[in-house]
Design an enzyme around this catalytic site. Structure first.
Site, short mmCIF file in Angstrom:
data_model
loop_
_atom_site.label_atom_id
_atom_site.label_comp_id
_atom_site.label_asym_id
_atom_site.label_seq_id
_atom_site.Cartn_x
_atom_site.Cartn_y
_atom_site.Cartn_z
N HIS A 139 0.91 -1.06 0.15
CA HIS A 139 -0.04 0.02 0.10
C HIS A 139 0.87 1.27 -0.04
O HIS A 139 1.71 1.35 0.93
CB HIS A 139 -0.84 0.06 1.21
CG HIS A 139 -1.78 1.16 1.34
ND1 HIS A 139 -3.22 1.07 0.72
CD2 HIS A 139 -1.90 2.44 1.68
CE1 HIS A 139 -3.61 2.41 0.78
NE2 HIS A 139 -2.73 3.38 1.45
N CYS A 140 0.72 2.17 -0.96
CA CYS A 140 1.62 3.29 -1.08
C CYS A 140 1.00 4.51 -0.65
O CYS A 140 0.05 5.01 -1.19
CB CYS A 140 2.06 3.55 -2.68
SG CYS A 140 3.06 4.96 -2.97
N PRO A 141 1.19 5.04 0.54
CA PRO A 141 0.66 6.32 0.75
C PRO A 141 0.96 7.51 -0.03
O PRO A 141 0.18 8.40 -0.20
CB PRO A 141 1.51 6.70 2.07
CG PRO A 141 2.88 6.01 1.96
CD PRO A 141 2.38 4.67 1.26
N GLY A 198 -1.89 6.99 -2.52
CA GLY A 198 -3.08 7.21 -1.72
C GLY A 198 -3.94 5.70 -2.33
O GLY A 198 -5.09 5.67 -2.43
N ASN A 199 -3.09 4.81 -2.50
CA ASN A 199 -3.82 3.34 -3.18
C ASN A 199 -2.93 2.05 -3.14
O ASN A 199 -1.74 2.32 -2.81
CB ASN A 199 -3.99 3.74 -4.67
CG ASN A 199 -5.06 2.74 -5.18
OD1 ASN A 199 -5.59 2.03 -4.52
ND2 ASN A 199 -5.44 2.58 -6.56
#
Length: 548
Positions: free
Chosen positions: A382-384, A387-388
């Site tokens: 999950h990549c901050p 945002g996805n």
């Protein structure tokens, strides 16, 4: 157990033989005239003892001889299905229900089977019972004494009531979670809009109970939940922390640091006060002037056009990474129930292959993302920053985003160096590194600040893209698989390497990942990872494995 007593089981009574699963002795006694409906001195039938010890063959035999499948017995006046449920014997629950056992019956404590399964943390049984129709009012009171995370998630998925109080204490699920100190369940209930002001029979709210236990974490989270609902007014700092706009403006903060540093003010005390008041709206930025100054001296064809093309590619890949479906595994409610029943009745309803939140069978290489609260096919991470989640649906775009972001950072560093060369009277060859450093910092503190930021971001983006490329090309695995390889049976892990069944060689891995076709000259192998559930060994394939 059977081995320890095999020599003398012929002297056992039928209850002991049933408990240990000695089928021959039980059949011998029944054929000799023992009534399978007859309870023992504790008012417990043979079917109860067979159920609690998971003796499926004896259950089938006793029912064939007339045993009553829903016979009540024991101190709690329970059915055999209640007993099997308490012990978590899913296979026995399935078997008894095939013979007509009623899971909605209430025991002496007022609990149905789904209540018991939830309270004892038997998630698979909860899923099976709900899939078989145990929904509605019979389930709404289940959460009041559930202490386990997985059953809580599953019940919330089916929209059970989170605010119903229990019969005796009027405690809601949130009360019981606070009493148990279960922080994970508290978070789940708050996310499900549990009533933080619900009172039990003593007039106590969950927050009152948390204060009695002096648990700082629970107190803070319950107070934040009250503030989110408008019950309390948060302090200024808490409002700032909760402000999504403030949390989403790191670039403004970076700009302000450089802007203040570059102001034509000799006193650093004044600048320090300005940093302290960085939230004040700042106008007339000199950032645009700096970039226009050095941009005006740079050639259009070799700098401006590539920059514009790179910017378009960067925004495109960022947008696709941000908004594309990363590979969400979807199913209708009927499909979910059908899957649960099929897995349970084939003995495969295991949490390693079943997601208790999404209520689906998890495809191979998938993982449930705790941030997004959904299962993602070929989950990477999950990549901050975007945002996805990054998964099968958007991993290629994420790699494109990293590449063009790295190019953008390089352009920024090139622009800073060009500005110093044109506007700053410096000589690296003559003055040396340290003097040159002080000269460019004094010439334009803002530009020097931006250069330092570019260097920092260049390092982490470069490391990230190299790690990603190494995993994709050399190993044929995802970030999640690399970090948790020992959990997955299809990987062979040694102290120095990971052997992946998905690794088909560097070139082939890249072709398949980026779906390179080269005007039809190359044919990538595309796999729908949302529907791939197993992997089996195949001697005819080059990798030794095939997807089925």
């Amino acid at each position: 157990d059977r081995k320890n007593h095999v020599d003398d089981y012929s002297t056992w009574d039928i209850v002991k033989a049933t408990q240990y699963g000695i089928f021959e002795r039980c059949r011998e006694l029944v054929e000799a005239g023992f009534d399978v409906r007859q309870p023992d001195k504790e008012n417990v039938t043979l079917l109860h003892w067979a159920a609690i010890n998971n003796r499926i063959d004896l259950v089938k035999y006793y029912i064939s001889k007339g045993a009553i499948v829903d016979q009540l017995g024991g101190d709690l006046n329970s059915t055999p299905l209640h007993w099997a449920t308490r012990q978590g014997h899913l296979s026995m629950v399935v078997q008894l229900m095939k013979y007509g056992a009623d899971p909605s019956l209430i025991d002496g404590e007022g609990c149905s089977c789904v209540h018991l399964a939830a309270q004892f943390g038997h998630t698979s049984i909860v899923a099976y019972l709900i899939a078989k129709g145990q929904v509605g009012h019979a389930v709404t009171g289940v959460l009041d004494k559930v202490y386990f995370v997985d059953p809580t998630r599953l019940l919330l998925t089916f929209n059970v009531s989170v605010n119903l109080g229990d019969k005796y204490h009027k405690n809601t699920a949130l009360h019981w979670a606070v009493l148990a100190g279960n922080t994970t369940v508290i978070s789940l209930l708050l996310d499900a809009n549990a009533n933080v002001d619900a009172q039990n029979i003593k007039g106590e709210t969950p927050l009152d109970l948390a204060k009695q236990r002096k648990n700082v974490w629970m107190i803070n989270h319950l107070q934040e939940a009250r503030q989110a609902k408008g019950y309390d007014s948060p302090s200024y700092l808490k409002r700032l922390k909760m402000d999504k706009v403030m949390l989403g403006t790191p670039f403004m903060v970076i700009w302000l640091v450089g802007f203040i540093a570059d102001l034509d003010i000799d006193s650093w005390l004044i600048k320090g006060l300005m940093y302290a008041g960085v939230w004040v709206a700042v106008q007339n930025s000199r950032q645009r002037t700096f970039f226009l100054n050095f941009a005006a001296h740079l050639p259009f064809a070799t700098v401006h056009v590539p920059f514009l093309l790179n910017s378009l590619a960067l925004f495109y890949n960022f947008g696709k990474s941000w908004k594309s479906d990363p590979g969400i595994i979807k199913a209708s409610e009927e499909q979910k129930k059908k899957t649960i029943v099929e897995l349970a009745e084939t003995g495969s309803l295991d949490l390693s292959i079943f997601c208790s939140t999404c209520l689906i069978r998890k495809p191979i290489r998938s993982k449930h993302c705790a941030v997004c609260n959904r299962c993602i096919a070929k989950f990477d991470h999950h990549c901050p920053w975007v945002g996805n989640c990054v998964g099968s649906g958007n991993h290629r775009y994420f790699m494109g985003y990293l590449f063009f972001l790295l190019c953008m950072i390089c352009w920024m560093m090139y622009g800073c160096i060009s500005y110093w060369r044109i506007h700053c009277a410096t000589s690296y060859a003559k003055d040396g590194f340290w003097l040159y450093l002080t000269q460019i910092a004094s010439c334009s503190p803002w530009m020097f600040w931006m250069f330092l930021n570019s260097i920092f971001h260049f390092m982490w983006v470069a490391v990230l893209i190299m790690c990603q490329l190494y995993q994709i090309a050399a190993l044929g695995i995802t970030t999640n698989e690399r970090m948790n390889a020992r959990r997955y049976k299809h990987f062979k892990v040694t102290a120095t390497s990971i052997e992946s069944p998905f690794n088909h060689g560097c070139i082939r891995n890249l072709i398949d990942f980026f779906e390179i076709r080269c005007c039809g000259l190359i044919r990538p192998v595309t796999v729908d990872w949302t529907t791939q559930y197993t992997i089996e060994y195949d001697q005819t394939s080059g990798s030794g494995y095939q997807l089925v």
